[in-house]
Design a protein around this motif. Sequence first.
Motif, PDB file in Angstrom:
ATOM      1  N   GLY A 165      -7.847   0.825   9.327  1.00 42.50           N
ATOM      2  CA  GLY A 165      -7.764   0.910   7.869  1.00 42.50           C
ATOM      3  C   GLY A 165      -7.720   2.308   7.314  1.00 42.50           C
ATOM      4  O   GLY A 165      -7.790   2.497   6.092  1.00 42.50           O
ATOM      5  N   ARG A 171      -4.548  -5.213   9.453  1.00 40.23           N
ATOM      6  CA  ARG A 171      -5.863  -4.599   9.291  1.00 40.23           C
ATOM      7  C   ARG A 171      -6.207  -3.629  10.396  1.00 40.23           C
ATOM      8  O   ARG A 171      -7.080  -2.807  10.264  1.00 40.23           O
ATOM      9  CB  ARG A 171      -6.936  -5.700   9.251  1.00 40.23           C
ATOM     10  N   TYR A 199      -3.971   0.889  -3.196  1.00 37.61           N
ATOM     11  CA  TYR A 199      -3.812  -0.531  -2.859  1.00 37.61           C
ATOM     12  C   TYR A 199      -4.409  -1.326  -4.001  1.00 37.61           C
ATOM     13  O   TYR A 199      -5.495  -0.997  -4.486  1.00 37.61           O
ATOM     14  CB  TYR A 199      -4.502  -0.840  -1.529  1.00 37.61           C
ATOM     15  N   SER A 230      -0.907  -4.397   3.599  1.00 37.53           N
ATOM     16  CA  SER A 230      -2.339  -4.656   3.725  1.00 37.53           C
ATOM     17  C   SER A 230      -2.626  -5.828   4.655  1.00 37.53           C
ATOM     18  O   SER A 230      -3.772  -6.080   5.010  1.00 37.53           O
ATOM     19  CB  SER A 230      -2.930  -4.954   2.342  1.00 37.53           C
ATOM     20  N   THR A 280       0.846  -1.194   0.000  1.00 36.73           N
ATOM     21  CA  THR A 280       0.000   0.000   0.000  1.00 36.73           C
ATOM     22  C   THR A 280       0.884   1.247   0.000  1.00 36.73           C
ATOM     23  O   THR A 280       1.955   1.257   0.622  1.00 36.73           O
ATOM     24  CB  THR A 280      -0.944   0.053   1.212  1.00 36.73           C
TER      25      THR A 280
END
Lengths: 116, 113
Positions: B98, A99, A50, A96, A31
Amino acid sequence: DAGVTQSPTHLIKTRGQQVTLRCSPKSGHDTVSWYQQALGQGPQFIFQYYEEEERQRGNFPDRFSGHQFPNYSSELNVNALLLGDSALYLCASGSSLFRGPYNEQFFGPGTRLTVL
Amino acid sequence: AQKITQTQPGMFVQEKEAVTLDCTYDTSDPSYGLFWYKQPSSGEMIFLIYQGSYDQQNATEGRYSLNFQKARKSANLVISASQLGDSAMYFCAMREVGGKLIFGQGTELSVKP
């Protein structure tokens, strides 16, 4: 193991021109996020890429666009440059696989863009 | 909206003494992370320390410790035994799950010999 690299280091452009900044993420990262840091300010989030797609975007106009390549490297493009676009542009990479909130972003050295 | 506030534009500390850099945050998300970064004049952002919202203990990394007071929504950075090389800008930042990093305005720390 190379960290995050960015090119060029410095760039001088004139108003109305277009610019492309490049970023290679840290090995193993997939990412890439871009930040703009104006003089005397904290970095502001531009967008994140991403899987070659823009996943999240900050409050920046459409003049700011980007791209991520299959090798995870990324470009930031700014069209119709304004004097106010003068800033340090930072690229940050992450994985990635993480999380949760802890997803350490490794920052590159930045590109200093001056718009005259 | 998420927000990070650093109220100290500049701080001075004597070499070998401890210094506390203040950071308060605002978020409605129960799961978030707080980061401190150091930015020397060269521009690179150097990660110092991380605190998760569910972490029970304050984070420590060498000379850096984070004084996390969840009820007050504060996450102050404590640098012990300051060194001349600690002179730099320091940024507090927050991330939700995130999400993007949200930075404060920064504090410029100057260490005096």
